[in-house]
Design an enzyme around this catalytic site. Structure first.
Site, PDB file in Angstrom:
ATOM      1  N   ALA A  61       0.862  -1.180   0.000  1.00  0.00           N
ATOM      2  CA  ALA A  61       0.000   0.000   0.000  1.00  0.00           C
ATOM      3  C   ALA A  61       0.900   1.233   0.000  1.00  0.00           C
ATOM      4  CB  ALA A  61      -0.893  -0.016   1.228  1.00  0.00           C
ATOM      5  N   GLY A  82       0.706  -5.086   1.030  1.00  0.00           N
ATOM      6  CA  GLY A  82      -0.552  -5.172   0.281  1.00  0.00           C
ATOM      7  C   GLY A  82      -0.364  -5.821  -1.090  1.00  0.00           C
ATOM      8  N   GLU A 137       5.343  -5.013   6.778  1.00  0.00           N
ATOM      9  CA  GLU A 137       4.644  -3.943   7.513  1.00  0.00           C
ATOM     10  C   GLU A 137       5.244  -3.707   8.892  1.00  0.00           C
ATOM     11  OE1 GLU A 137       3.189  -6.408   5.836  1.00  0.00           O
ATOM     12  OE2 GLU A 137       1.359  -5.749   4.821  1.00  0.00           O
TER      13      GLU A 137
HETATM   14  N1  DAK Z   1       4.561   3.182  -0.794  1.00  0.00           N
HETATM   15  C1  DAK Z   1       4.935   4.348  -1.382  1.00  0.00           C
HETATM   16  N2  DAK Z   1       6.030   4.469  -2.145  1.00  0.00           N
HETATM   17  C2  DAK Z   1       6.789   3.394  -2.325  1.00  0.00           C
HETATM   18  C3  DAK Z   1       6.479   2.141  -1.747  1.00  0.00           C
HETATM   19  C4  DAK Z   1       5.290   2.043  -0.959  1.00  0.00           C
HETATM   20  N3  DAK Z   1       4.879   0.913  -0.395  1.00  0.00           N
HETATM   21  N4  DAK Z   1       7.448   1.261  -2.101  1.00  0.00           N
HETATM   22  C5  DAK Z   1       8.313   1.934  -2.878  1.00  0.00           C
HETATM   23  N5  DAK Z   1       7.922   3.218  -3.014  1.00  0.00           N
HETATM   24  C6  DAK Z   1       8.596   4.284  -3.771  1.00  0.00           C
HETATM   25  C7  DAK Z   1       9.823   4.779  -3.037  1.00  0.00           C
HETATM   26  O1  DAK Z   1       9.464   5.722  -2.072  1.00  0.00           O
HETATM   27  C8  DAK Z   1      10.603   5.374  -4.173  1.00  0.00           C
HETATM   28  O2  DAK Z   1      10.058   6.634  -4.498  1.00  0.00           O
HETATM   29  P1  DAK Z   1      10.994   7.985  -4.584  1.00  0.00           P
HETATM   30  O3  DAK Z   1      11.692   8.057  -3.296  1.00  0.00           O
HETATM   31  O4  DAK Z   1      11.926   7.666  -5.722  1.00  0.00           O
HETATM   32  O5  DAK Z   1      10.015   9.071  -4.858  1.00  0.00           O
HETATM   33  C9  DAK Z   1      10.324   4.442  -5.330  1.00  0.00           C
HETATM   34  O6  DAK Z   1       9.100   3.764  -4.989  1.00  0.00           O
HETATM   35  C10 DAK Z   1      11.396   3.403  -5.522  1.00  0.00           C
HETATM   36  O7  DAK Z   1      11.622   2.759  -4.283  1.00  0.00           O
HETATM   37  P2  DAK Z   1      13.078   2.596  -3.621  1.00  0.00           P
HETATM   38  O8  DAK Z   1      13.972   3.718  -4.027  1.00  0.00           O
HETATM   39  O9  DAK Z   1      12.877   2.374  -2.172  1.00  0.00           O
HETATM   40  O10 DAK Z   1      13.574   1.273  -4.336  1.00  0.00           O
HETATM   41  P3  DAK Z   1      14.592   0.182  -3.794  1.00  0.00           P
HETATM   42  O11 DAK Z   1      14.823  -0.752  -4.948  1.00  0.00           O
HETATM   43  O12 DAK Z   1      15.765   0.796  -3.110  1.00  0.00           O
HETATM   44  O13 DAK Z   1      13.767  -0.616  -2.658  1.00  0.00           O
HETATM   45  C11 DAK Z   1      11.829  -1.739  -1.752  1.00  0.00           C
HETATM   46  C12 DAK Z   1      12.663  -1.373  -3.019  1.00  0.00           C
HETATM   47  C13 DAK Z   1      10.562  -2.426  -2.256  1.00  0.00           C
HETATM   48  C14 DAK Z   1      12.632  -2.745  -0.907  1.00  0.00           C
HETATM   49  C15 DAK Z   1      11.541  -0.484  -0.938  1.00  0.00           C
HETATM   50  O14 DAK Z   1      10.986   0.506  -1.830  1.00  0.00           O
HETATM   51  C16 DAK Z   1      10.583  -0.723   0.171  1.00  0.00           C
HETATM   52  O15 DAK Z   1      10.957  -1.224   1.212  1.00  0.00           O
HETATM   53  N6  DAK Z   1       9.294  -0.321  -0.024  1.00  0.00           N
HETATM   54  C17 DAK Z   1       8.293  -0.412   0.987  1.00  0.00           C
HETATM   55  C18 DAK Z   1       7.812  -1.836   1.158  1.00  0.00           C
HETATM   56  C19 DAK Z   1       6.781  -1.936   2.267  1.00  0.00           C
HETATM   57  O16 DAK Z   1       7.056  -1.600   3.430  1.00  0.00           O
HETATM   58  N7  DAK Z   1       5.579  -2.392   1.915  1.00  0.00           N
HETATM   59  C20 DAK Z   1       4.498  -2.532   2.855  1.00  0.00           C
HETATM   60  C21 DAK Z   1       3.709  -1.232   2.912  1.00  0.00           C
HETATM   61  S1  DAK Z   1       2.384  -1.272   4.098  1.00  0.00           S
HETATM   62  C22 DAK Z   1      -5.265  -2.062   3.924  1.00  0.00           C
HETATM   63  C23 DAK Z   1      -4.847  -2.907   2.926  1.00  0.00           C
HETATM   64  C24 DAK Z   1      -3.502  -3.119   2.740  1.00  0.00           C
HETATM   65  C25 DAK Z   1      -2.561  -2.464   3.515  1.00  0.00           C
HETATM   66  C26 DAK Z   1      -2.976  -1.609   4.490  1.00  0.00           C
HETATM   67  C27 DAK Z   1      -4.334  -1.404   4.698  1.00  0.00           C
HETATM   68  N8  DAK Z   1      -6.666  -1.870   4.145  1.00  0.00           N
HETATM   69  C28 DAK Z   1      -7.636  -2.635   3.388  1.00  0.00           C
HETATM   70  C29 DAK Z   1      -7.108  -0.878   5.076  1.00  0.00           C
HETATM   71  C30 DAK Z   1      -1.161  -2.709   3.227  1.00  0.00           C
HETATM   72  C31 DAK Z   1      -0.150  -2.079   3.857  1.00  0.00           C
HETATM   73  C32 DAK Z   1       1.184  -2.127   3.270  1.00  0.00           C
HETATM   74  O17 DAK Z   1       1.391  -2.696   2.245  1.00  0.00           O
END
Ligand code: DAK
Length: 262
Positions: free
Chosen positions: A70, A113, A136
């Site tokens: 997400a 997500g 998360e």
């Molecule tokens: N959200 C927003 N932006 C994201 C993102 C995300 N989840 N993942 C990556 N990006 C963006 C980065 O911010 C970056 O943008 P800029 O800084 O260039 O503007 C761009 O994508 C490229 O990412 P990185 O520079 O970080 O790329 P790397 O190759 O170095 O790293 C990575 C890739 C996937 C390991 C890293 O980006 C990362 O750790 N991303 C976050 C992964 C994460 O924590 N995912 C879980 C998010 S929480 C719900 C339903 C679902 C959910 C919640 C509620 N309801 C029904 C209510 C789900 C929650 C989640 O998923």
């Protein structure tokens, strides 16, 4: 909302005969699932579910990412009541209720997500470089769209605990070995492989496919006896279809069936 109006997804209802393709399309953000994208996905799936030409749906991203979760930037400032009012679960629930089979064709990151969305699909084909995870916990929250439930059912308690409590990713091969996904193929083939699977499914009776999908999903929601009764009713129901007559007749006549979905 027609496909022309979608901002964050690309939809090809007639990608191949009877097969529709939805591509998540926020490549710069690794296909982070913002609210608008999820609404578009819900709408596209509802449209494809109504489209009689479509028998199987593929959801994919790009080589780098299926979806990295997400959109954290969109969620960062929200409080519980904001989330309650937005009620994104309604969107996720509608996606889950899609009647036609959905295949996730995953390459790169399927995180948070993104992993939950892939698990909401019915089957997963992955490229060798795919990575699955529920990170998360690293940002101070926990999975909220089925991660603790679907992942646990797929990979078992020990691995699900480890993934959910540490945020560690697993690669495609391990995901395959643990039963999370159907198949791993070289990076350049993951979409082709998903299409191959979709084509096989698209040859079957759409009525039987719908009832069979519904019955398999029932196994996640019911005890054995209730599930068996549910299966039995759907089994009887297949005999109300012309496709059942066609399928059995074709077998007897030693020819290929031509299922029409009636
Ligand atoms: N959200 C927003 N932006 C994201 C993102 C995300 N989840 N993942 C990556 N990006 C963006 C980065 O911010 C970056 O943008 P800029 O800084 O260039 O503007 C761009 O994508 C490229 O990412 P990185 O520079 O970080 O790329 P790397 O190759 O170095 O790293 C990575 C890739 C996937 C390991 C890293 O980006 C990362 O750790 N991303 C976050 C992964 C994460 O924590 N995912 C879980 C998010 S929480 C719900 C339903 C679902 C959910 C919640 C509620 N309801 C029904 C209510 C789900 C929650 C989640 O998923």
């Amino acid at each position: 909302m027609t496909h022309m109006e979608y901002q964050f997804i690309l939809v090809e209802p007639a990608f191949q005969k009877h097969i529709a393709l939805i591509r998540l399309n926020r490549p710069k953000e690794l296909n982070a699932l913002n609210l608008q994208l999820m609404l578009e996905l819900k709408q596209a799936l509802a449209n494809l579910d109504q489209n009689e030409e479509v028998r199987c749906i593929i959801i994919t991203g790009n080589e780098q990412a299926f979806a990295a979760g997400a959109d954290i930037k969109q969620m960062e400032s929200k409080n519980s009541i904001d989330l309650l009012k937005i009620d994104q679960f309604e969107t996720w629930d509608q996606i889950r209720k899609t009647k036609k089979p959905i295949i996730a064709a995953v390459s790169g990151f399927a995180l948070g997500g993104g992993c939950e969305l892939a698990m909401t699909c019915d089957m997963i084909i992955a490229s060798e470089s795919a990575k699955f995870g529920q990170p998360e916990i690293k940002i101070g929250i926990m999975p909220g769209a089925g991660g603790t439930q679907r992942l646990t059912r797929a990979v078992g308690k020990a691995m699900a605990m480890e993934m959910v409590l540490t945020g560690k990713f697993i690669g495609a091969e391990e995901a395959k070995n643990r039963g999370l996904i159907n198949k791993v193929v070289p990076d350049e083939l993951y979409l082709d492989e998903a299409v191959k699977l979709a084509k096989e499914i698209a040859q079957m009776s759409p009525v039987a496919i719908q009832l069979a999908k519904e019955s398999v999903l029932k196994a996640f929601e019911s005890g054995l006896q209730e599930g068996l009764y549910f299966e039995r009713k759907n089994f009887y129901l297949t005999f109300a279809s012309e496709d059942q007559k066609e399928g059995m007749n074709a077998f007897v006549e030693k020819r290929k069936p031509n299922f029409k979905g009636n």
